[in-house]
Write a protein that holds these residues in place. Structure first.
Motif, mmCIF file in Angstrom:
data_model
loop_
_atom_site.group_PDB
_atom_site.id
_atom_site.type_symbol
_atom_site.label_atom_id
_atom_site.label_comp_id
_atom_site.label_asym_id
_atom_site.label_seq_id
_atom_site.Cartn_x
_atom_site.Cartn_y
_atom_site.Cartn_z
ATOM 1 N N ARG A 307 0.837 -1.200 0.000
ATOM 2 C CA ARG A 307 0.000 0.000 0.000
ATOM 3 C C ARG A 307 0.877 1.257 0.000
ATOM 4 N NH1 ARG A 307 -5.010 -0.600 1.430
ATOM 5 N NH2 ARG A 307 -4.513 -2.311 2.858
ATOM 6 N N VAL A 308 1.907 1.241 0.839
ATOM 7 C CA VAL A 308 2.829 2.384 0.908
ATOM 8 C C VAL A 308 3.635 2.493 -0.386
ATOM 9 C CG1 VAL A 308 4.841 3.321 2.116
ATOM 10 C CG2 VAL A 308 2.959 2.304 3.424
ATOM 11 N N GLN A 309 4.078 1.345 -0.899
ATOM 12 C CA GLN A 309 4.852 1.351 -2.143
ATOM 13 C C GLN A 309 4.060 1.986 -3.281
ATOM 14 O OE1 GLN A 309 7.964 0.383 -1.721
ATOM 15 N NE2 GLN A 309 8.194 -1.824 -1.556
ATOM 16 N N ALA A 310 2.781 1.623 -3.370
ATOM 17 C CA ALA A 310 1.942 2.157 -4.444
ATOM 18 C C ALA A 310 1.828 3.668 -4.329
ATOM 19 C CB ALA A 310 0.562 1.509 -4.397
ATOM 20 N N ARG A 311 1.635 4.163 -3.093
ATOM 21 C CA ARG A 311 1.534 5.607 -2.891
ATOM 22 C C ARG A 311 2.854 6.301 -3.201
ATOM 23 N NH1 ARG A 311 0.835 5.740 2.282
ATOM 24 N NH2 ARG A 311 2.880 6.586 2.834
ATOM 25 N N GLN A 312 3.964 5.698 -2.732
ATOM 26 C CA GLN A 312 5.265 6.318 -2.954
ATOM 27 C C GLN A 312 5.658 6.284 -4.427
ATOM 28 O OE1 GLN A 312 7.635 4.041 -0.141
ATOM 29 N NE2 GLN A 312 7.691 5.776 1.275
ATOM 30 N N ALA A 313 5.303 5.204 -5.118
ATOM 31 C CA ALA A 313 5.619 5.131 -6.540
ATOM 32 C C ALA A 313 4.958 6.273 -7.293
ATOM 33 C CB ALA A 313 5.170 3.784 -7.108
ATOM 34 N N ARG A 314 3.750 6.641 -6.875
ATOM 35 C CA ARG A 314 3.055 7.783 -7.480
ATOM 36 C C ARG A 314 3.745 9.082 -7.091
ATOM 37 N NH1 ARG A 314 -2.345 9.392 -8.881
ATOM 38 N NH2 ARG A 314 -2.026 11.356 -9.998
ATOM 39 N N GLU A 315 4.093 9.214 -5.813
ATOM 40 C CA GLU A 315 4.738 10.433 -5.337
ATOM 41 C C GLU A 315 6.095 10.656 -5.992
ATOM 42 O OE1 GLU A 315 4.919 9.793 -1.165
ATOM 43 O OE2 GLU A 315 2.795 10.257 -0.795
ATOM 44 N N PHE A 316 6.835 9.564 -6.243
ATOM 45 C CA PHE A 316 8.164 9.668 -6.843
ATOM 46 C C PHE A 316 8.110 9.735 -8.370
ATOM 47 C CE2 PHE A 316 9.712 7.230 -2.892
ATOM 48 C CZ PHE A 316 10.003 8.408 -2.225
ATOM 49 N N GLY A 317 6.910 9.767 -8.924
ATOM 50 C CA GLY A 317 6.777 9.905 -10.367
ATOM 51 C C GLY A 317 6.971 8.615 -11.153
ATOM 52 N N LEU A 318 6.910 7.458 -10.459
ATOM 53 C CA LEU A 318 7.072 6.184 -11.150
ATOM 54 C C LEU A 318 5.745 5.655 -11.679
ATOM 55 C CD1 LEU A 318 9.536 4.465 -8.643
ATOM 56 C CD2 LEU A 318 10.053 5.946 -10.591
ATOM 57 N N LEU A 319 4.635 6.243 -11.211
ATOM 58 C CA LEU A 319 3.287 5.900 -11.671
ATOM 59 C C LEU A 319 2.523 7.168 -11.982
ATOM 60 C CD1 LEU A 319 2.072 3.190 -9.104
ATOM 61 C CD2 LEU A 319 2.835 2.793 -11.447
ATOM 62 N N ARG A 320 1.551 7.059 -12.878
ATOM 63 C CA ARG A 320 0.743 8.222 -13.229
ATOM 64 C C ARG A 320 -0.651 8.161 -12.617
ATOM 65 N NH1 ARG A 320 2.137 9.092 -19.704
ATOM 66 N NH2 ARG A 320 4.380 9.485 -19.414
ATOM 67 N N ARG A 321 -0.994 7.037 -12.005
ATOM 68 C CA ARG A 321 -2.318 6.904 -11.412
ATOM 69 C C ARG A 321 -2.226 6.145 -10.089
ATOM 70 N NH1 ARG A 321 -2.439 3.352 -15.921
ATOM 71 N NH2 ARG A 321 -3.440 4.966 -17.142
ATOM 72 N N ASN A 322 -3.267 6.276 -9.297
ATOM 73 C CA ASN A 322 -3.323 5.553 -8.031
ATOM 74 C C ASN A 322 -3.586 4.074 -8.277
ATOM 75 O OD1 ASN A 322 -2.971 7.912 -6.456
ATOM 76 N ND2 ASN A 322 -5.159 8.379 -6.573
ATOM 77 N N VAL A 323 -3.126 3.246 -7.353
ATOM 78 C CA VAL A 323 -3.325 1.797 -7.460
ATOM 79 C C VAL A 323 -4.078 1.320 -6.229
ATOM 80 C CG1 VAL A 323 -2.189 -0.449 -7.611
ATOM 81 C CG2 VAL A 323 -1.227 1.514 -8.815
#
Length: 361
Positions: A307-323
């Motif tokens: 759950r934290v990884q998904a949020r951080q991946a978005r915050e760090f620009g590694l994802l463009r959408r929430n998971v």
């Protein structure tokens, strides 16, 4: 009697006769189960190491579990392109299951892959920061402006970004060069890069006095750990729950063997079939219990980590959408395997806060 009725009567009589005689029905359709590893051995050897799933492959645990289903065959694949290549194979319906790291799994889910996470297989893994021998880089903060190898899209990638953030840096503060394991080792040897984030293969360069490891996540914030799991296509799991159960049960058996300290050296020796020396795995597991690293249990700490990884991946620009994480993990096959093998409570579970959970809670 008309010709059509006569043919029907003959066919019906034949069917009844076969039923009375107990003739077996037609054989089951052959099924090939395609399992991938988001890794590959040295020089493209078709082996992996350092996890219970790797032991399950090398020692044929899965094939043994399926011995009463002779029409089911296992096809193993190993991907030099790691997690991103596995996602591509899933998207093209070329895999049914895979052993894959957290970040690429999250990216795959963000891009619409319909999967379920079934058990842990390589959880709580550390990463290392290596530099050429006698480098002026002595700590993470020294990486600012330096050329640093990071294998993008892998679970090493997000772990490295979190480490950088923990020491006051962002990914844009360093010159990130996307390199796989072999290319990274070659670049460190030739001193074409200043540093590299990676895992146990870096130990071979230390042994050769080519590089030194100046940082590891071991003993640091547990949030920096990497996790890998067995992940499967939803459609396959729904269509073949019996086969799915046998695959999970086989890896749980391998995890039990791989968690026994009496098997520590044998675990490293079998892992060395990957072409990476046993000493590298020995280095990677130093100071950690096999039970901690080889537990197959998906507990609250791992789910919260994703759950934290998904949020951080978005915050760090590694994802463009929430998971969305809820509903992604399916422990039913794991729980059945643990119960059948008498392993309920054998591995320590951890809560969402990372603290040990008392048995039965």
């Amino acid at each position: 009697m008309t010709s059509t009725r006569k043919q029907f009567s003959i066919g019906l009589a034949a069917a009844l006769t076969l039923g009375v005689l107990g003739v077996a029905p037609a054989a089951a359709e052959p099924l090939t189960v395609r399992i991938g590893f988001a890794s590959v051995g040295a020089d493209n050897r078709q082996f992996s190491g350092g996890s219970a799933a790797a032991i399950a492959h090398s020692e044929r645990y899965v094939e043994q579990e399926l011995r009463d289903l002779p029409d089911v065959k296992i096809e193993w694949s190993f991907f030099k392109g790691a997690g991103p290549a596995v996602n591509e194979a899933f998207a093209n319906n070329q895999l049914d299951f895979a052993l894959q790291g957290d970040l690429p799994e999250i990216i795959g889910r963000a891009n619409g892959l319909k999967t379920k996470i079934l058990l842990a297989a390589g959880a709580h893994a550390p990463i290392y920061l290596a530099v050429p021998k006698d480098s002026p880089v002595r700590k993470v903060a020294d990486l600012r402006g330096r050329k640093v190898s990071i294998f993008r899209g892998t679970n090493n990638h997000l772990a490295a970004v979190k480490v950088l953030a923990g020491y006051g840096l962002q990914e844009k503060d360093v010159q990130v060069i996307n390199m796989d394991t072999a290319t990274t080792n070659a670049a460190l040897t030739s001193r074409d890069i200043d540093a590299a984030f990676g895992n146990f293969p870096l130990a071979s360069l230390v042994e050769k006095n080519i590089a030194e490891i100046i940082y590891t996540t071991k003993g640091d914030n547990p949030a920096y750990e990497r996790h890998s799991t067995l992940i499967g296509q939803e459609a396959f799991i729904a269509a073949h729950p019996d086969v799915t159960q046998k695959i999970v049960s086989a890896i749980v058996r391998a995890a039990r063997w791989s968690s026994d300290e009496a098997n520590r050296e044998a675990f490293f020796d079998i892992s060395a079939r990957s072409g990476f020396p046993a000493s590298g795995y020995r280095f990677d597991f130093k100071g950690q219990e096999l039970k901690y690293r080889n537990s197959p249990v998906i507990d609250a700490s791992i789910i919260e980590s994703y759950r934290v990884q998904a949020r951080q991946a978005r915050e760090f620009g590694l994802l463009r959408r929430n998971v969305e994480i809820d509903g992604w993990f399916d422990r039913s096959f794991l729980d059945k395997a643990l119960k059948e093998q008498g392993l309920v409570g054998y591995w320590q579970e951890f809560g969402a806060d990372g603290k040990p959970v008392a048995a039965g809670q």
